[in-house]
Write an enzyme that holds these catalytic residues in place. Structure first.
Site, short mmCIF file in Angstrom:
data_model
loop_
_atom_site.label_atom_id
_atom_site.label_comp_id
_atom_site.label_asym_id
_atom_site.label_seq_id
_atom_site.Cartn_x
_atom_site.Cartn_y
_atom_site.Cartn_z
CG ASP A 590 -1.75 1.25 1.33
OD1 ASP A 590 -2.54 1.49 0.40
OD2 ASP A 590 -1.60 2.01 2.32
CG HIS A 593 3.21 6.73 -4.36
ND1 HIS A 593 2.14 5.87 -4.33
CD2 HIS A 593 2.77 7.91 -3.88
CE1 HIS A 593 1.08 6.51 -3.85
NE2 HIS A 593 1.44 7.74 -3.56
CG ASP A 691 -7.72 3.75 -3.74
OD1 ASP A 691 -7.98 3.56 -2.54
OD2 ASP A 691 -6.65 3.41 -4.27
#
Length: 1604
Positions: A590, A593, A691
């Site tokens: 999760d 980045h 999301d």
């Protein structure tokens, strides 16, 4: 790979021993040519599963070239277990001793350690080893992320000279029988674990995924959640969420969950993936209070204190709003319009920020620092222990304050002392410093004000999105759950912060108090930030500028760089990662980045130790493919999450389908040994992620199924989010959602779904199709945008050539009006519609579309709308289609749309037509034979009967050579491209080598093949012209007949496979007919040896003179020329292609014999070399060999160097060829037994070759003077009258041969001026009359050789003799002549590096020292002193006449002044006559340039480079022993690496005649030149000879020890 080499260490020197290959080593014979032909010369089992004996066991080999200073951390290379990775040297590493390291384990049992590297041993795939033959290999035995790097010995830099990563995919298995699930077969559904309810109810809810056809479930975190109930805010990473307790209230454990996951795998055949969250933890995490060092708190991150104070100011503003403090300013208790935002902006700037004085945290205390400077200057106190080591000289700046206090910034006082204490006055120094510090404080205040202005605007933007924007959540009220602005830090008050009224001073005291360690920074994400940097690090202003989109329920974790920096945190999270890996088959990382990449590496390494075949997925928001690749490489991410909802229309969605997987339909067949090409990250393509909101409302319900259909047609993993299939009409939010999913049932009550719910029925058939296509290898993809909303996607199987075609009518907008098929182009299929797999559409149940206001949400279950259903039909014939009508049209099935409104979709299974099926089977067998490389196949029998002259016709022949036959044939003119450079296979292969690697099916060559059979007809037709190639032509014609029956889109692939296979066999046959040096040589050697085939052929207009019929065997074969005349089949050497390929311009005496040794003698073409030597011997006239042969009867004798090159080739033939001395006895049929005789017929006058040799030398010794026959413009339109006069002889004082005059040019530098405008017409650019240095060397070599031959009784003449016009008799023995030259050469040719007046009669002409003159006694006296590239020729031919030290000095001078990238400058650039550009079109007035006058006055020629390098190799051990030889070999290899690249990249697959200055391309040069190829090949031959001579003393291969 079944064979290679092993390396043993012997006294610190490494020898290579070639291990004998097994009986069937399929790529042994062709692997050396892989680079030249772009790895096209080896073949795998091209068709998996084909009945091809023995090919199924060949490993997949990927080859990666290493290049110096090439670091590829952002390049993704993907591999699979069972592959073999080869690392080979790129040209930039030739000659260097390279060591390659990798951390990939040597065996599957060996534990992986990221920091443990092993040295990989070198092997060779040829018995004669060079840089192109060696490789290291890594058998791929473990999944994960692996790194390689390499070093080399050159230079002192210990760091890697290159590096990169390769990612190995895991092997996923399921079911009790461990059935492998390919990554392209994955169908994953995401579920919010918190919505699954009690653990004992999970099966019923997960049954929905099973029944819908998913084979993987992605679970959001299953651990205990924090107070926000966000699925990604974990309070305890090591405890199962207590909310999962069973229905009876009993606790559920992680072991209970593991049992369920195992059942899903074993019984349901479903794998499971779970998220891990590494970069934050919930505010409520108990371990954070015990270990506050794990977060960014105000003690360990004092630089965040100003940002914390700003956070408190915003909280204070919210409290003041709730208390109505600013109502009179127009700001109520909530924000409901833009005017309120304007007031907030004004209040922040005018009331709150000025009071905080945040700039003081970034300023210094000038008074304190000035006092410290005074103490430092007077020595009253020890100097401060801090300084700025990187400060620029004279630059003073404020240094960061790690404690984060007001006026805590400092400066480097040592630097301040150096700047301000120059006069010795302490007070003055303090005054100057104080002034400078005030300036710095002002600058700091200005910078901070800019940050705060940005912060205010970011605050305003955040409030606007959350409370006013149409696309935002439109929050109302200010509470701890709905704060005015998301907090950036935790507080001591938690949820009660709005109830606490503290002054700013009190808040500041808290952040310096005992509990400051509990004030921690929240996590979030920063738009556009560098994902590889930590936005909470010192020096980052993200928190102060309010650029963070904060998650107020989670604390950002502070790991540091290594486990020792925060031991508890690293250990705690490692246990968490290991626990997830034990239970689940994969991990979703999760917020990848924003996760510190070193942390993710560590945790995933730990997880893979638990589960080696761990499947790792992630979603990256870097918006940069290279940055994505860095994460994928370092973490070993197997699939990146991609989402179809990012597409705004069907065109973009189709583009994403094409982008995320598969190859183009009709792609080229791939060999099992091929380059490791950079890859795109494997995708798991989601129709919706968790999301984002459901497209039921953002698009339309009609689009849900058809867009999913397009997603499922992508050649990659696919997935969806729970709720999409049920048409849930709202966002199932990861934070706010509290309801449970429905269970599988009959759908009759709330909380149940069945096959008729939503689009589940449609998803079932899509899932079956997706899995089937992945399992059966439908790896090729074609996307066709039919209309704005209709998209057709084809998935093609390259093995059986079946296809699935799915057509979807998308509905990104609610459809309106009546749909009609008018104007939609028909669907044309080349093949047979074997089956309509399904037809489906989404339709309203009651005929009325859904209205949003009609939707009622359950308070308990997450329900979808039931107003729609899927109308589905499966598996029927095309004639029964309700959506299409069909007809046949010239082999095509044409389908017209008839009932295909938005929301409709169909899928077809397409089979090739019966003729194509038969053709495929036959072609499989043919290609299989081509891959065998067995001498027993039909194609080998055919090719085995071909001669090397036949190879010239089949593989090469430029356009001029083809036209020369007069049969109406020429090089193939490719539409939209132009004529190919060769008529033979090579032009096609040169193009295909690029097209194939890039899969460039849009290239003009591929388009030509698809449109018609012209190229196949051309290939066959030209080979049918000759009886010797007729059999091959017939074989190709039969094979092409099968290709013609294939669908046209497959023609390029099968044409390439066929022609390439034949081409490889032709190469192998060619090399088998050559010497061991070539046959067992490296790729580079074989490449250069092909120059022998390129240049050596039978050309109608350029025959050699007939040689004696009384010749001892072997004798030339006969051939029938195109004009029907029979003649001897003696190949001749073209000087260069294309300009010197036919007619009188083909056969040049000097060019032939400069090239002959390299192209014919050392390649083993001894018979052809013999015939050429004897043919030219028959033309001897005036003691000379012709310059232009022109069949012999029209020869021109206008050069004085060809005879010496001829003699040099004879002596080298005798030396190198077994029994070669017998050539001296061979009969020579003389065309001109006297100077004045007309050309005689063959056999009229015959002499042994040794007599002809003697005549040549005798005539030179006697001296000869003649005027060319037919002198005048009819034979040379540019030469002046005096230029036709020739006078040649031997200087009786020095022994030097001499000749020429200032009006002609009798050596290879033979450019004659032709520009009247510039005035250079009739003037030779380089007369080189007198004694040219290379002719002195060649003549000395000849007479020394003859001396030895005479002594050995192999040559009948002791020397030469003459009687002059005065009757004086003179005779020289060969030894005497050689001694005469040796006595005078050094003193008359060498220019010492320091003046030697006795040898320098005209020192004013010397401008370069440490060199050899280019000539002696030239009529242009200054020409002797020009530095040119000719003296190394003399060094190679007659090294004994050189002083080795002088020779090495001169070679170093040449290295400095003449050496270019590809060749040698023909004149030093410092010379007044130098011009480095050859331009024949120059019609200007500059005589140095006009009409290419600079031909030999600067441009860099390739062939002299060969002699220069060979000279270095000869003299290196004489000067510096083994060490200098080793370094010289290294240097030589580095230099010729550029020629290797040229050979690989040139469409001619050859080396050019010359380049312009600095290696720049010259369009007027021949791009394929005989002597260029031959002379560079001689360099490789010399290296091989030296390495054998000095075996054990020079290192030819990098060390190959096994690293411990």
């Amino acid at each position: 790979m079944g064979y290679g080499t092993v390396v043993e260490r012997v006294d610190e020197v490494y020898e290579v021993f070639v291990v004998p290959p097994p009986k069937r080593a399929k790529y042994k014979d062709v692997f050396p040519a892989l680079d030249r032909y772009k790895f096209s010369c080896s073949y795998p089992p091209l068709f998996p599963g084909m009945a091809c004996q023995g090919t199924g066991d060949d490993p997949e080999v990927r080859v990666l070239k290493l290049h110096d200073d090439h670091h590829q951390e952002a390049t993704l290379y993907r591999l699979q277990k069972g592959f073999i990775l080869h690392f080979r040297l790129g040209p930039s590493l030739f000659g260097r001793v390279v060591s390659v390291f990798s951390n990939h384990p040597a065996s599957a049992d060996e534990e992986f350690s990221r920091d443990k590297y092993r040295l990989l041993p070198w092997k060779s795939d040829s018995k004669i080893i060079d840089d192109t033959s060696i490789f290291v290999e890594v058998p791929i035995v473990r999944a994960g992320s692996f790194r390689y790097y390499f070093t080399h010995t050159e230079g002192s830099d210990p760091n890697p000279r290159g590096s990169g990563y390769f990612v190995v995919d895991p092997t996923l298995s399921r079911g009790s029988n461990n059935e492998v699930l390919g990554m392209d077969c994955i169908l994953s559904q995401t579920v919010l674990s918190k919505c699954l309810g009690p653990l004992d109810q999970w099966e019923g809810r997960l049954e929905v995924a099973r029944q819908t056809g998913y084979n993987m479930v992605h679970f959001t975190p299953v651990q205990e959640l924090g107070g926000s109930n966000s699925a990604y805010s974990l309070a305890n990473q090591l405890r199962l969420n207590p909310a999962f307790q069973n229905s009876d209230g009993s606790p559920a454990t992680i072991e209970d969950l593991a049992k369920l996951i195992k059942k899903m795998r074993d019984e349901w055949k479903m794998l499971s993936v779970c998220d891990i969250v590494l970069n934050h933890s919930a505010n409520e995490s108990p371990w954070l209070r015990e270990h506050p060092e794990c977060g960014y708190n105000l003690v360990n991150s004092g630089h965040l204190r100003p940002a914390y104070l700003l956070d408190r100011l915003v909280d204070c503003l919210a409290r003041d709003m709730l208390q109505g403090k600013w109502k009179e300013r127009g700001l109520p208790e909530d924000v409901t319009d833009e005017g309120h935002l304007a007031v907030i902006r004004d209040l922040l700037h005018g009331e709150y920020l000025p009071h905080a004085k945040l700039h003081e945290f970034y300023q210094c205390n000038p008074a304190s620092l000035c006092d410290q400077l005074g103490a430092l200057c007077t020595g009253e106190s020890p100097p401060p222990d801090w300084a700025e080591p990187r400060a620029e000289p004279g630059q003073l700046r404020l240094l960061p304050d790690p404690n984060g206090v007001r006026f805590g910034r400092r400066v480097d006082l040592h630097l301040a002392k150096r700047i301000f204490f120059d006069s010795g006055d302490v007070n003055q120094a303090k005054d100057h410093l104080r002034s400078r510090l005030m300036e710095l404080n002002d600058q700091a205040a200005s910078i901070v004000q800019g940050h705060l202005s940005a912060a205010v605007e970011n605050i305003i933007s955040g409030i606007r999105y959350e409370r006013l924007a149409d696309h935002g959540p439109k929050m109302r009220g200010i509470t701890w759950r709905t704060p005015l602005v998301a907090p950036y830090f935790t507080t001591l008050d938690g949820a009660k912060s709005l109830d606490q009224k503290r002054s700013l001073e009190e808040e500041e005291a808290i952040m310096f108090g005992a509990d400051a360690c509990l004030l921690m920074a929240h996590n979030g994400w920063v738009m556009g930030d560098d994902p590889l940097s930590d936005f909470a690090r010192p020096g980052s202003d993200v928190y102060l500028r309010r650029e963070l989109i904060a998650w107020g329920d989670s604390i950002k974790l502070r790991y540091g760089d290594r486990p020792d920096d925060c031991p508890f945190l690293w250990q705690h999270m490692r246990r968490y990662a290991e626990q997830v890996a034990r239970v689940f088959h994969g991990i979703r990382l999760d917020n990848c980045h924003s996760t510190p990449i070193n942390v993710a590496e560590y945790m995933l390494d730990a997880a893979r130790k638990v589960r080696p075949d761990l499947y790792v997925i992630a979603e990256l928001f870097t918006n940069n493919d290279q940055t994505d690749n860095i994460f994928v490489n370092r973490l070993g991410i197997n699939s990146l999450i991609r989402e179809a909802m990012s597409a705004g229309n069907s065109h973009e969605l189709g583009r994403l389908v094409y982008l995320y997987g598969g190859e183009p339909v009709g792609s080229f067949l791939k060999p099992h040994i091929r380059p490791l090409a950079p890859a795109r990250s494997h995708a798991i393509f989601m129709d919706l992620t968790h999301d984002n909101p459901c497209p039921v409302t953002t698009r339309s319900p009609f689009d849900a199924l058809v867009s999913a259909g397009l997603v499922y047609m992508a050649c990659c993993a696919a997935g969806s989010n729970r709720g999409y299939d049920e048409l849930v009409p709202h966002h199932i939010h990861v934070v706010t959602e509290k309801r449970m999913y429905s269970s599988w049932g009959d759908g009759s009550q709330s909380g149940q779904v069945d096959v008729d719910s939503g689009i589940i029925r449609g998803k079932q058939v899509l899932g079956k199709l997706h899995y089937e296509m992945g399992r059966m290898g439908f790896t090729q993809v074609y996307v066709d945008q039919v209309t704005e909303d209709i998209v057709t996607i084809t998935r093609h199987n390259p093995v059986n050539h079946q296809s699935y075609v799915l057509c979807a009518h998308t509905a990104f907008r609610p459809p309106g009006g009546l749909w009609t098929p008018e104007g939609i182009k028909a669907l044309r299929i080349q093949g047979t519609v074997a089956e309509v797999v399904f037809e489906a559409r989404v339709v309203p149940r009651d005929g009325r579309p859904m209205e949003l206001e009609d939707i009622e949400q359950s308070d308990t279950f997450i329900d979808g709308v039931n107003q729609y259903r899927v109308d589905l039909r499966e598996s029927f014939g095309i004639e029964d289609s309700s959506m299409l009508s069909h007809r046949l049209d010239n082999g095509y099935t044409v389908m017209d749309y008839k009932d295909f409104p938005p929301g409709s979709m169909f899928a077809l299974r397409i089979a090739p037509c019966p003729l194509a099926v038969g053709a495929v089977e036959k072609l499989r067998s043919i290609v299989c034979d081509l891959t065998q490389f067995s001498l027993s196949t039909d194609i080998e029998h055919i090719i085995g009967r071909l001669t090397l002259a036949d190879m010239n016709r089949i593989i090469y022949r430029c356009d001029q050579e083809e036209r020369d036959e007069g049969r109406g044939w020429a090089a193939y003119d490719l539409p939209n491209f132009g004529p190919l450079v060769y008529s033979g296979f090579q032009s096609i292969m040169s193009l295909m080598s690029e097209i194939r690697v890039q899969n460039d099916l849009g290239h003009a060559l591929c388009e030509n093949l698809r449109q018609g059979d012209w190229l196949m007809d051309y290939v066959v037709g030209r080979l049918k012209l000759e009886p010797t190639t007729m059999e091959l032509a017939n074989w190709l014609e039969d094979t092409f007949d099968q290709i013609r029956q294939m669908p046209r889109y497959l023609v390029p692939a099968y044409f390439d496979a066929t022609l390439l296979g034949v081409y490889v066999h032709l190469l192998n046959s060619t090399w088998r007919q050559m010497a061991r040096f070539v046959r067992e040589g490296s790729e580079f050697t074989k490449d250069l040896a092909m120059g022998s085939i390129q240049m050596g052929g039978l050309v109608h207009s350029s025959p050699l003179p007939e040689i004696s019929s009384n010749l001892a065997p072997p004798r030339p074969a006969t051939w029938t020329r195109p004009d029907g005349v029979q003649g001897q089949a003696c190949v001749s050497l073209a000087a260069g292609l294309p300009h010197f390929s036919t007619g009188y311009m083909r056969n040049w005496g000097r060019d032939t014999f400069i090239a002959l040794r390299g192209l014919f003698t050392i390649t083993g073409r001894h018979a052809e070399a013999r015939y050429i030597i004897l043919a030219f011997a028959g033309c001897l006239r005036h003691g000379l060999i012709p310059n232009l042969l022109d069949g012999g009867k029209n020869a021109r004798f206008n050069c004085r160097d060809a005879v010496w090159w001829w003699l040099y080739c004879i002596q080298e033939y005798v030396r190198l060829v077994s029994g070669g001395v017998s050539i001296l006895q061979d009969k020579v049929s003389r065309l001109y037994p006297t100077d004045d005789s007309p050309p005689l017929e063959t056999g009229e006058v015959e002499q042994p070759l040794h007599d002809v040799i003697q005549e040549a030398l005798q005539r030179h010794f006697e001296g000869l003077s003649f005027r060319e026959r037919n002198a005048g413009p009819q034979i040379d339109r540019d030469m002046s009258d005096q230029g036709f006069n020739n006078q040649i002889g031997v200087d009786m004082e020095t022994g030097f041969v001499f000749g020429g005059n200032g009006h002609n040019c009798g050596t290879w530098m033979d450019k004659m001026g032709s520009s009247e405008r510039s005035g250079n017409k009739g003037k030779p650019a380089t007369p080189r009359d007198g004694s040219a240095v290379e002719l002195v060397g060649l003549s000395r070599s000849t007479v020394a050789w003859l001396a030895g031959m005479y002594r050995d009784g192999k040559y009948p003449y002791e020397g030469v003799k003459k009687t002059d016009e005065n009757g004086t008799y003179t005779s020289w023995k060969w030894e005497e002549w050689a001694d005469m030259i040796d006595k005078h050469f050094e003193k008359l040719f060498y220019i010492h590096h320091v003046p030697h007046p006795q040898f320098e009669p005209v020192p004013e002409l010397i401008n370069i020292r440490g060199m050899y003159k280019d000539s002696y006694c030239a009529s242009q006296f200054w020409a002797d002193y020009q530095l040119r590239c000719n003296f190394p020729i003399a060094m190679v031919a007659a090294p004994d006449m050189f002083n080795p030290n002088h020779a090495w000095t001169a070679l170093e001078t040449a290295d400095r002044l003449l050496l270019g990238p590809m060749g040698m400058k023909t004149l030093a650039a410092c010379d007044w006559a130098y011009d480095g550009v050859y331009n024949v079109d120059d019609d200007g007035t500059d005589p140095k340039k006009a009409h290419g006058f600079s031909y030999h006055n600067g441009p860099e020629w390739v062939w002299p480079l060969g002699f220069y390098l060979r000279a270095r190799l000869h003299f290196a051990p004489l000067i510096g022993g083994h060490a200098l030889l080793q370094s010289t070999i290294t240097k030589v290899k580095q230099i010729i690496s550029k020629h290797y690249v040229q050979l690989s990249d040139s469409v001619w697959r050859s080396l050019p005649e010359l380049t312009n200055m600095n290696g720049e391309f010259c369009k007027f040069s021949c791009q394929a030149q005989a002597w260029s190829m031959g002379c560079i090949l001689e360099v490789l031959h010399d290296i091989k000879t030296l390495e054998e001579q000095y075996k054990g003393k020079v290192q030819v291969l990098p060390p190959a020890t096994v690293a411990q």
